[in-house]
Structures are given as C-alpha cells and as structure tokens.
Write a protein that holds these residues in place. Structure first.
Motif, short mmCIF file in Angstrom:
data_model
loop_
_atom_site.label_atom_id
_atom_site.label_comp_id
_atom_site.label_asym_id
_atom_site.label_seq_id
_atom_site.Cartn_x
_atom_site.Cartn_y
_atom_site.Cartn_z
N ALA A 33 0.85 -1.20 0.00
CA ALA A 33 0.00 0.00 0.00
C ALA A 33 0.88 1.25 0.00
O ALA A 33 1.89 1.31 0.71
CB ALA A 33 -0.91 0.00 1.22
N ALA A 34 0.53 2.22 -0.83
CA ALA A 34 1.22 3.51 -0.94
C ALA A 34 2.67 3.37 -1.41
O ALA A 34 3.50 4.24 -1.17
CB ALA A 34 1.16 4.28 0.39
N GLU A 35 3.01 2.29 -2.10
CA GLU A 35 4.36 2.06 -2.61
C GLU A 35 4.33 2.12 -4.13
O GLU A 35 3.41 1.60 -4.75
CB GLU A 35 4.84 0.68 -2.15
N SER A 36 5.32 2.74 -4.72
CA SER A 36 5.37 2.78 -6.18
C SER A 36 5.88 1.45 -6.72
O SER A 36 6.62 0.74 -6.03
CB SER A 36 6.31 3.91 -6.65
N PRO A 37 5.50 1.08 -7.94
CA PRO A 37 6.01 -0.16 -8.52
C PRO A 37 7.55 -0.19 -8.60
O PRO A 37 8.15 -1.24 -8.36
CB PRO A 37 5.37 -0.20 -9.91
N VAL A 38 8.17 0.94 -8.91
CA VAL A 38 9.64 0.97 -9.00
C VAL A 38 10.25 0.68 -7.63
O VAL A 38 11.17 -0.13 -7.50
CB VAL A 38 10.14 2.32 -9.56
N HIS A 39 9.75 1.33 -6.58
CA HIS A 39 10.26 1.09 -5.23
C HIS A 39 10.05 -0.36 -4.83
O HIS A 39 10.93 -1.00 -4.24
CB HIS A 39 9.60 2.03 -4.22
N ALA A 40 8.87 -0.91 -5.14
CA ALA A 40 8.58 -2.30 -4.80
C ALA A 40 9.56 -3.25 -5.51
O ALA A 40 10.03 -4.22 -4.91
CB ALA A 40 7.15 -2.66 -5.19
N ALA A 41 9.88 -2.96 -6.76
CA ALA A 41 10.81 -3.82 -7.51
C ALA A 41 12.20 -3.79 -6.87
O ALA A 41 12.81 -4.85 -6.65
CB ALA A 41 10.88 -3.39 -8.97
N VAL A 42 12.70 -2.61 -6.56
CA VAL A 42 14.03 -2.50 -5.93
C VAL A 42 14.03 -3.21 -4.58
O VAL A 42 14.96 -3.95 -4.26
CB VAL A 42 14.44 -1.01 -5.79
N ARG A 43 12.98 -3.02 -3.80
CA ARG A 43 12.88 -3.66 -2.48
C ARG A 43 12.86 -5.18 -2.61
O ARG A 43 13.57 -5.89 -1.90
CB ARG A 43 11.62 -3.17 -1.76
#
Length: 154
Positions: free
Chosen positions: A41-51
């Motif tokens: 929730a409230a996370e961008s797809p790019v941030h989620a991928a890096v994480r």
C-alpha cells in the motif's frame, strides 16, 4: 475469473553474459520466476521492484526501463487465484552477486540463458523474457496462467 486484482512487480536482471537471474519458489509447484513480489500500500512499482530484488537476492539494483505491464488472469490448477497486474522492469546491478535472502519463499537462485529457460516457469516470466529479448519496452499484454499455479508472495 476472479474480480480481485493484486499489483505485483518483477525484474529482468542480466549478467555480463546475457543470462537472466531466476528464482525458484520454495513451496507450491516450485515454479521458476523473476525476482519480485507484491506492491505494498502507498508504494510505487519501482520502489517495490528495488525492495523485492534486494529482499530475494541481496542484490542492489536500479530500474532502467519498463519492459511491460502484464495482466495475468485464469485459475492455475483450478484454484481461485486473484488476477494480477504485473509491472516487469529491466534492472541493472549496482553491486554484488546473488545470495538467497528469502529461503522461506525462494529455494534457489540461478542464472539462465534466455534461450534455455528452466521448467516449470511462470507464464509471466516466459512472456516478459521473450519481450525483453525481442527489444520490446512498454508493452501491455494479457496473459492467461498456465495450468501450474503462479504464486507471488507478499
């Protein structure tokens, strides 16, 4: 078809020889797939991928481009599976080599030639690698799950 839609991410990471990094699921049908997972929730797809790349492989990566947005539908193995909207990115390694960081979710990591991918493989992984190998970017596709269950863990 399910009316629940989950957002997920995955990344195509290549080594200097052009091989792609794949993760084999620890449970279920032990499918091979790209590093990735659900978008919080409230996370961008790019941030989620890096994480998720770091979480599963220990690799520091940066996102280079969007290979495609894949809508994954269908009930694998006759089970009610949520539909997925998967952003698949091309990633570049900043440093390090892969290390199994999520042993409860991932049983092993391995580099594979795109022309000789292991089975069983998720339909999303198969389609996204073919798109990337053909030099495509920004594609939008609908994919029907194989009869083998695809699982993207939280």
């Amino acid at each position: 078809m399910s009316y629940e839609v989950s957002s997920a991410v995955a990344a195509i990471i290549e080594d200097a020889a052009g091989r792609v990094l794949l993760c084999q699921q620890a449970g279920g049908h032990r499918l091979w797939g790209l590093p990735g997972g659900r978008v919080r929730a409230a996370e961008s797809p790019v941030h989620a991928a890096v994480r998720d790349i770091f979480s599963e492989t220990g690799l520091q990566a940066r996102i280079v481009e969007l290979v495609g947005l894949y809508e994954v539908t269908g009930d694998g193995c006759g089970e009610a599976m949520p539909d997925l909207s998967v952003h698949v990115f091309r990633g570049r390694l900043d440093a390090g080599g892969p290390a199994l960081n999520a042993p409860g979710r991932i049983s092993r990591l391995a580099w594979h030639d795109p022309a000789a991918l292991p089975e069983p493989l998720t339909a999303t992984t198969r389609t996204a690698i073919a798109d990337a190998a053909a030099g495509r970017a920004g594609v939008v596709r609908q994919i029907t799950r194989d009869m083998q269950r695809e699982v993207i863990d939280a």
